[in-house]
Design an enzyme around this catalytic site. Structure first.
Site, short mmCIF file in Angstrom:
data_model
loop_
_atom_site.label_atom_id
_atom_site.label_comp_id
_atom_site.label_asym_id
_atom_site.label_seq_id
_atom_site.Cartn_x
_atom_site.Cartn_y
_atom_site.Cartn_z
N SER A 145 0.87 -1.18 0.00
CA SER A 145 0.00 0.00 0.00
C SER A 145 0.90 1.23 0.00
CB SER A 145 -0.84 -0.01 1.28
OG SER A 145 -1.48 1.23 1.48
N TYR A 159 -1.90 -2.02 10.36
CA TYR A 159 -1.94 -2.03 8.88
C TYR A 159 -0.68 -1.37 8.34
CZ TYR A 159 -3.92 -1.30 4.17
OH TYR A 159 -4.15 -1.31 2.81
N LYS A 163 2.17 -3.27 6.17
CA LYS A 163 2.44 -2.88 4.79
C LYS A 163 3.89 -2.42 4.63
CE LYS A 163 -1.67 -3.85 3.15
NZ LYS A 163 -1.85 -4.95 2.19
N1 LIG Z 1 -8.66 -0.20 -1.53
C1 LIG Z 1 -7.64 0.57 -1.24
O1 LIG Z 1 -7.77 1.81 -1.16
C2 LIG Z 1 -6.28 -0.04 -1.03
C3 LIG Z 1 -5.18 0.84 -0.97
C4 LIG Z 1 -3.92 0.29 -0.76
C5 LIG Z 1 -3.76 -1.08 -0.63
N2 LIG Z 1 -4.85 -1.90 -0.69
C6 LIG Z 1 -4.62 -3.32 -0.52
O2 LIG Z 1 -5.14 -4.03 -1.61
C7 LIG Z 1 -5.45 -5.38 -1.21
C8 LIG Z 1 -6.83 -5.75 -1.70
O3 LIG Z 1 -7.75 -4.91 -1.07
P1 LIG Z 1 -9.09 -4.38 -1.76
O4 LIG Z 1 -9.12 -2.91 -1.53
O5 LIG Z 1 -9.24 -4.92 -3.11
O6 LIG Z 1 -10.15 -5.00 -0.73
P2 LIG Z 1 -11.45 -5.91 -0.92
O7 LIG Z 1 -12.02 -5.98 0.46
O8 LIG Z 1 -12.32 -5.38 -2.01
O9 LIG Z 1 -10.87 -7.34 -1.35
C9 LIG Z 1 -10.17 -8.14 -0.45
C10 LIG Z 1 -10.62 -9.58 -0.57
O10 LIG Z 1 -9.83 -10.35 0.35
C11 LIG Z 1 -10.66 -11.37 0.89
N3 LIG Z 1 -10.11 -11.84 2.16
C12 LIG Z 1 -10.19 -11.24 3.38
N4 LIG Z 1 -9.58 -12.03 4.31
C13 LIG Z 1 -9.12 -13.13 3.66
C14 LIG Z 1 -8.42 -14.29 4.07
N5 LIG Z 1 -8.08 -14.48 5.35
N6 LIG Z 1 -8.10 -15.22 3.13
C15 LIG Z 1 -8.45 -15.05 1.84
N7 LIG Z 1 -9.13 -13.95 1.39
C16 LIG Z 1 -9.47 -13.01 2.30
C17 LIG Z 1 -12.03 -10.71 1.04
O11 LIG Z 1 -13.05 -11.70 1.06
C18 LIG Z 1 -12.09 -9.82 -0.21
O12 LIG Z 1 -12.77 -10.46 -1.27
C19 LIG Z 1 -5.27 -5.40 0.31
O13 LIG Z 1 -4.02 -5.96 0.63
C20 LIG Z 1 -5.31 -3.94 0.68
O14 LIG Z 1 -4.61 -3.67 1.88
C21 LIG Z 1 -6.10 -1.41 -0.89
#
Ligand SMILES: NC(=O)c1ccc[n+]([C@@H]2O[C@H](COP(=O)([O-])OP(=O)(O)OC[C@H]3O[C@@H](n4cnc5c(N)ncnc54)[C@H](O)[C@@H]3O)[C@@H](O)[C@H]2O)c1
Length: 267
Positions: A145, A159, A163
């Site tokens: 992130s 978090y 990260k």
């Molecule tokens: N959305 C943002 O703004 C953002 C920014 C920076 C980083 N990220 C990172 O991107 C990645 C994806 O996040 P996203 O925003 O797409 O979120 P999201 O919630 O849309 O998708 C995450 C998915 O992970 C699954 N999940 C949760 N716990 C789990 C587990 N123990 N085992 C397997 N699957 C599991 C959930 O069911 C979900 O479908 C994460 O690592 C998040 O930290 C997101």
């Protein structure tokens, strides 16, 4: 710069691919001709993504996998090998958040976040790296992130810590795996429109909300395409907002001034 991987014909395996960034990256891989193994905690989401990729003519299978259990990652690896005969790319994408005041956040918040976000990558390393190293080719994407590059999120310290750890681990891994023919990409998105709010556990009131740097917000599809581009270019770092690079430069050139400006931005 690592060895570029042509996604056309590659076999890709993703965790947390039922939603958001993982789902969009799975679709981007399929659109570029990759076979895709979709996994997520939610079986319903896996089914939806498998049906979507299948309807576009992609080669795809999916299974429910909880990244906190190494045996489930082994099952994921074995299913990919059984169906497609090889694995070229692994994307470790799951991330959850615990929010609370730094002075009260309990161990449980730390343990869960570190287990899901960080130890999941350590487990994946044990399960998938031996195969990639043995074949002398492939690629790993770790989703970190912008919070792993810049430490502004004081209301979500586990978090931020997880990260930052993923960024450091990925960089070290890139130097280890590069000479073995395996590339590493560290995905560091800023704000992305996804379902991430569902994965937040809140512990009490924080009182003050951190002022996040004003970085542009993008769609999950944008991130999926950036991730696919990075794999095909053999690029290590992916940011989704160019402002992150400016912030990193400012911070590196004078961290005292950078932190002072962040404090003043809180008002
Ligand atoms: N959305 C943002 O703004 C953002 C920014 C920076 C980083 N990220 C990172 O991107 C990645 C994806 O996040 P996203 O925003 O797409 O979120 P999201 O919630 O849309 O998708 C995450 C998915 O992970 C699954 N999940 C949760 N716990 C789990 C587990 N123990 N085992 C397997 N699957 C599991 C959930 O069911 C979900 O479908 C994460 O690592 C998040 O930290 C997101």
């Amino acid at each position: 710069m690592s060895k570029p991987l042509d996604l056309n014909g590659a076999v890709t395996v993703l965790t947390g691919a039922g939603s958001g960034i993982g789902r969009a990256t799975a679709l981007a891989f399929a659109q570029r001709g990759a076979s895709v193994v979709v996994s997520d905690l939610s079986e319903q989401r896996v089914t939806e993504v498998v049906e979507r990729i299948g309807s576009l003519g992609g080669r795809v299978i999916g299974l429910p996998v909880d990244v906190t259990t190494e045996a489930e990652l082994e099952k994921l690896r074995d299913a990919a090998l059984e169906r497609f005969g090889r694995i070229d790319l692994v994307m470790n994408n799951v991330g959850v958040l615990a929010i609370g005041a730094p002075e009260t956040l309990p161990d449980e918040a730390w343990t869960r976040t570190i287990d899901v976000n960080l130890f999941s990558v350590a487990r994946s390393n044990r399960v998938f790296l031996p195969g990639l190293i043995a074949q002398g080719s492939g690629h790993v994407i770790n989703t970190a992130s912008a919070s792993g590059l810049l430490g502004y999120g004081f209301d979500r310290l586990p978090y931020v810590a997880s990260k930052h750890a993923i960024v450091g681990m990925s960089e070290a891994l890139a130097t280890y795996l590069g000479p073995k023919g395996v590339g590493v990409t560290c995905l560091c998105p800023s704000g992305v429109i996804t379902n991430i709010l569902e994965g937040i556990t809140a512990y009490g009131e924080v009182g003050v909300t951190p002022v996040a740097p004003a970085h542009q917000i993008v769609t999950a599809e944008d991130v999926g395409n950036l991730a696919a581009d990075a794999v095909e270019a053999g690029r290590f770092l992916v940011v989704t907002a160019p402002e992150v690079n400016d912030s990193l430069l400012e911070r590196a050139s004078d961290i005292e001034a950078y932190i002072q400006a962040s404090i003043e931005a809180q008002g």
